[in-house]
Scaffold this motif. Structure first.
Motif, mmCIF file in Angstrom:
data_model
loop_
_atom_site.group_PDB
_atom_site.id
_atom_site.type_symbol
_atom_site.label_atom_id
_atom_site.label_comp_id
_atom_site.label_asym_id
_atom_site.label_seq_id
_atom_site.Cartn_x
_atom_site.Cartn_y
_atom_site.Cartn_z
ATOM 1 N N LEU A 1 -39.472 27.143 -13.248
ATOM 2 C CA LEU A 1 -38.265 27.511 -12.504
ATOM 3 C C LEU A 1 -38.348 27.172 -11.018
ATOM 4 C CD1 LEU A 1 -37.562 30.980 -14.179
ATOM 5 C CD2 LEU A 1 -36.454 28.782 -14.656
ATOM 6 N N GLU A 2 -39.542 27.224 -10.442
ATOM 7 C CA GLU A 2 -39.721 26.940 -9.013
ATOM 8 C C GLU A 2 -39.701 25.430 -8.781
ATOM 9 O OE1 GLU A 2 -39.733 26.555 -5.567
ATOM 10 O OE2 GLU A 2 -40.289 28.685 -5.717
ATOM 11 N N PRO A 3 -38.697 24.930 -8.045
ATOM 12 C CA PRO A 3 -38.612 23.485 -7.827
ATOM 13 C C PRO A 3 -39.531 22.958 -6.730
ATOM 14 C CG PRO A 3 -36.720 24.577 -6.839
ATOM 15 C CD PRO A 3 -37.501 25.636 -7.563
ATOM 16 N N GLU A 4 -40.052 23.852 -5.883
ATOM 17 C CA GLU A 4 -40.870 23.427 -4.747
ATOM 18 C C GLU A 4 -42.354 23.456 -5.098
ATOM 19 O OE1 GLU A 4 -42.435 21.891 -1.917
ATOM 20 O OE2 GLU A 4 -40.248 22.006 -1.666
ATOM 21 N N ALA A 5 -42.992 22.284 -5.024
ATOM 22 C CA ALA A 5 -44.391 22.161 -5.436
ATOM 23 C C ALA A 5 -45.375 22.677 -4.399
ATOM 24 C CB ALA A 5 -44.716 20.704 -5.761
ATOM 25 N N ASP A 6 -44.918 22.916 -3.187
ATOM 26 C CA ASP A 6 -45.800 23.400 -2.128
ATOM 27 C C ASP A 6 -45.509 24.865 -1.836
ATOM 28 O OD1 ASP A 6 -47.736 22.813 0.188
ATOM 29 O OD2 ASP A 6 -45.980 23.635 1.231
ATOM 30 N N HIS B 1 -41.070 29.179 3.198
ATOM 31 C CA HIS B 1 -40.182 28.892 4.322
ATOM 32 C C HIS B 1 -38.721 28.752 3.877
ATOM 33 C CE1 HIS B 1 -43.569 28.773 6.843
ATOM 34 N NE2 HIS B 1 -43.928 27.521 6.684
ATOM 35 N N LEU B 2 -38.511 28.531 2.586
ATOM 36 C CA LEU B 2 -37.152 28.425 2.058
ATOM 37 C C LEU B 2 -36.529 29.782 1.746
ATOM 38 C CD1 LEU B 2 -37.627 25.427 -0.420
ATOM 39 C CD2 LEU B 2 -36.307 25.403 1.701
ATOM 40 N N GLU B 3 -37.273 30.851 1.964
ATOM 41 C CA GLU B 3 -36.841 32.175 1.509
ATOM 42 C C GLU B 3 -35.489 32.595 2.086
ATOM 43 O OE1 GLU B 3 -38.480 36.757 1.722
ATOM 44 O OE2 GLU B 3 -39.849 35.144 1.199
ATOM 45 N N ALA C 1 -32.263 35.929 -6.626
ATOM 46 C CA ALA C 1 -32.733 37.289 -6.908
ATOM 47 C C ALA C 1 -34.031 37.613 -6.166
ATOM 48 C CB ALA C 1 -32.935 37.468 -8.410
ATOM 49 N N ALA C 2 -34.396 38.895 -6.192
ATOM 50 C CA ALA C 2 -35.523 39.390 -5.395
ATOM 51 C C ALA C 2 -36.848 38.720 -5.740
ATOM 52 C CB ALA C 2 -35.651 40.905 -5.562
ATOM 53 N N PHE C 3 -37.036 38.288 -6.976
ATOM 54 C CA PHE C 3 -38.319 37.702 -7.365
ATOM 55 C C PHE C 3 -38.608 36.404 -6.614
ATOM 56 C CE2 PHE C 3 -41.253 36.389 -11.083
ATOM 57 C CZ PHE C 3 -42.302 37.132 -10.553
ATOM 58 N N TRP C 4 -37.590 35.821 -5.993
ATOM 59 C CA TRP C 4 -37.766 34.624 -5.176
ATOM 60 C C TRP C 4 -38.103 34.966 -3.725
ATOM 61 C CZ3 TRP C 4 -37.820 29.987 -7.597
ATOM 62 C CH2 TRP C 4 -37.227 29.908 -8.869
ATOM 63 N N HIS C 5 -38.094 36.236 -3.370
ATOM 64 C CA HIS C 5 -38.328 36.645 -1.983
ATOM 65 C C HIS C 5 -39.833 36.853 -1.770
ATOM 66 C CE1 HIS C 5 -34.000 38.524 -2.059
ATOM 67 N NE2 HIS C 5 -34.030 37.243 -2.418
ATOM 68 N N TYR C 6 -40.568 35.767 -1.708
ATOM 69 C CA TYR C 6 -42.019 35.808 -1.700
ATOM 70 C C TYR C 6 -42.575 36.646 -0.557
ATOM 71 C CZ TYR C 6 -41.480 31.817 -4.899
ATOM 72 O OH TYR C 6 -41.135 31.005 -5.951
ATOM 73 N N ARG D 1 -50.217 38.223 -3.189
ATOM 74 C CA ARG D 1 -49.088 38.567 -4.045
ATOM 75 C C ARG D 1 -48.028 37.472 -4.010
ATOM 76 N NH1 ARG D 1 -44.534 39.452 -5.425
ATOM 77 N NH2 ARG D 1 -43.942 38.343 -3.532
ATOM 78 N N ALA D 2 -47.727 36.987 -2.809
ATOM 79 C CA ALA D 2 -46.724 35.930 -2.663
ATOM 80 C C ALA D 2 -47.154 34.664 -3.399
ATOM 81 C CB ALA D 2 -46.493 35.637 -1.186
ATOM 82 N N HIS D 3 -48.430 34.322 -3.277
ATOM 83 C CA HIS D 3 -48.926 33.119 -3.942
ATOM 84 C C HIS D 3 -48.871 33.272 -5.464
ATOM 85 C CE1 HIS D 3 -52.074 30.284 -5.444
ATOM 86 N NE2 HIS D 3 -51.467 29.483 -4.597
ATOM 87 N N SER D 4 -49.231 34.440 -5.969
ATOM 88 C CA SER D 4 -49.166 34.695 -7.408
ATOM 89 C C SER D 4 -47.726 34.642 -7.893
ATOM 90 C CB SER D 4 -49.787 36.057 -7.721
ATOM 91 O OG SER D 4 -49.754 36.318 -9.106
ATOM 92 N N ASN D 5 -46.805 35.144 -7.085
ATOM 93 C CA ASN D 5 -45.381 35.128 -7.406
ATOM 94 C C ASN D 5 -44.874 33.686 -7.526
ATOM 95 O OD1 ASN D 5 -42.669 37.173 -6.053
ATOM 96 N ND2 ASN D 5 -42.571 35.565 -7.554
ATOM 97 N N TRP D 6 -45.222 32.879 -6.517
ATOM 98 C CA TRP D 6 -44.835 31.463 -6.548
ATOM 99 C C TRP D 6 -45.458 30.757 -7.745
ATOM 100 C CZ3 TRP D 6 -48.320 27.351 -6.121
ATOM 101 C CH2 TRP D 6 -47.732 26.077 -6.086
ATOM 102 N N THR D 7 -46.744 31.015 -8.024
ATOM 103 C CA THR D 7 -47.431 30.392 -9.152
ATOM 104 C C THR D 7 -46.753 30.758 -10.468
ATOM 105 O OG1 THR D 7 -49.531 30.499 -7.946
ATOM 106 C CG2 THR D 7 -49.649 30.121 -10.313
ATOM 107 N N HIS D 8 -46.360 32.020 -10.597
ATOM 108 C CA HIS D 8 -45.685 32.494 -11.806
ATOM 109 C C HIS D 8 -44.408 31.690 -12.057
ATOM 110 C CE1 HIS D 8 -44.299 35.723 -14.665
ATOM 111 N NE2 HIS D 8 -43.136 35.207 -14.324
ATOM 112 N N LEU D 9 -43.579 31.527 -11.031
ATOM 113 C CA LEU D 9 -42.321 30.810 -11.195
ATOM 114 C C LEU D 9 -42.539 29.309 -11.354
ATOM 115 C CD1 LEU D 9 -40.148 32.847 -8.670
ATOM 116 C CD2 LEU D 9 -39.867 32.750 -11.150
ATOM 117 N N TRP D 10 -43.591 28.801 -10.711
ATOM 118 C CA TRP D 10 -43.921 27.381 -10.864
ATOM 119 C C TRP D 10 -44.327 27.077 -12.312
ATOM 120 C CZ3 TRP D 10 -43.567 22.735 -8.697
ATOM 121 C CH2 TRP D 10 -44.461 21.738 -9.079
ATOM 122 N N THR D 11 -45.192 27.923 -12.869
ATOM 123 C CA THR D 11 -45.664 27.685 -14.237
ATOM 124 C C THR D 11 -44.586 27.978 -15.272
ATOM 125 O OG1 THR D 11 -46.625 29.909 -14.366
ATOM 126 C CG2 THR D 11 -48.068 28.143 -13.651
ATOM 127 N N ALA D 12 -43.563 28.745 -14.882
ATOM 128 C CA ALA D 12 -42.435 28.991 -15.788
ATOM 129 C C ALA D 12 -41.427 27.858 -15.744
ATOM 130 C CB ALA D 12 -41.746 30.303 -15.419
#
Length: 311
Positions: free
Chosen positions: A130-135, A141-143, A152-157, A117-128
């Motif tokens: 909005l996510e500045p971190e490529a790893d 770890h930045l949470e 907001a909560a959607f960043w709380h992987y 779920r966390a990985h899908s969440n990060w992928t979603h924001l990366w492909t949008a």
């Protein structure tokens, strides 16, 4: 009063959009066109600042009660009314708000392996863009830093996937018979049976729905120099976009997003070493989830298990 009879209350990136799209086709159910009203996430206006794109998302909250009730006015007579806001489970204060206004509401929870779920969440924001971190692991770890900055909560992987504590808290307000726990894989692998399970729980006719539409599918975005520029423009635009009407924002954002998501390759895979590194963050909570629900989730503790594709 036009208020919901049921809520799809969790969790993000676990099939809630697809379930919503399936249930709207049932003649005995009504779900409004606004898929995530987020009404119970605040007692008043939502915040105005946060991480990239958060301010625009907050503007979409249906937080006034009269506006929320108006969403359900078109419901046919006799149809059960419902809505899907997958952040309700995570937002503990919303449990009391829901109970105060609709104590008899039935609550549906779709749970997914928390690392997937966390990985899908990060992928979603990366492909949008909005996510500045490529790893992925670095982003996790930045949470705490991001939470402290008010993102907001959607960043709380990680925190979004700690279901044990969240379900335990929900049970303090709602009896277990009002809560349906389902796995994301049920919806993916046996959709007809999963939809019948939901319909039976809600008390409407089964055998009506037999498939789940493909909704909210994550696209491919490679980490190239051109895409880095596009992501920067999208994040910068998100900051300015809150000052403009939604149609105008879409005029500028749409072409940039389409260009960013032009690829057709394989989605970014979850690396086995990332799973192994992140899994300890969920181990105690998975044990709590099993204790609270009496259901087995120990397969999520297997560091070698096959990753379910991001959506």
């Amino acid at each position: 009063m036009a208020l919901p009879d049921f809520l799809i209350a969790g969790v993000p990136k676990a099939g809630t959009t697809a379930l919503h799209a399936a249930l709207v086709r049932h003649p005995g159910l009504f779900l409004p066109a606004v898929k995530e009203p987020k009404f119970f996430l605040s007692d008043g206006p939502p915040p105005t600042r946060g991480g990239p794109g958060d301010a625009q998302t907050y503007q979409e909250h249906v937080w006034r009660r009269e506006d929320y009730e108006r969403l359900f006015d078109p419901a046919p007579e006799g149809a059960l009314r419902g809505e899907a806001t997958p952040f309700y489970l995570h937002h503990l204060d919303s449990h009391a708000r829901i109970h105060r206004l609709v104590p008899d509401a039935r609550i549906i929870l779709l749970l997914r392996d928390p690392v997937d779920r966390a990985h899908s969440n990060w992928t979603h924001l990366w492909t949008a863009g909005l996510e500045p971190e490529a790893d992925f692991l670095t982003a996790c770890h930045l949470e705490e830093r991001r939470k402290a900055a008010g993102w907001a909560a959607f960043w709380h992987y990680k925190d979004l996937g700690r279901y044990g504590a969240q379900v335990k808290h929900l049970y303090e307000y709602f009896p277990r018979e009002q809560v349906l726990l389902m796995r994301y894989l049920e919806l993916r692998e046996t959709p007809a049976a999963a939809l019948d399970k939901v319909c039976a729980f809600l008390g409407v006719r089964t055998g009506v729905l037999d498939h789940v539409p493909a909704e909210n599918v994550t696209r491919t975005v490679e980490n190239t120099r051109v895409n880095a520029v596009l992501r920067y423009l999208l994040r910068t635009g998100a900051g300015f976009g809150q000052h403009f009407p939604v149609p105008l924002r879409k005029v500028f954002r749409g072409p940039l997003l389409a260009l960013l998501q032009r690829g057709h390759g394989r989605r970014i895979p979850l690396k086995p070493e990332d799973r192994a590194a992140l899994l300890p963050a969920f181990a105690d909570d998975i044990a709590l989830l099993q204790e609270v629900t009496g259901l087995p989730y120990d397969d999520w503790l297997d560091a070698d298990r096959h990753h379910t594709p991001s959506r």
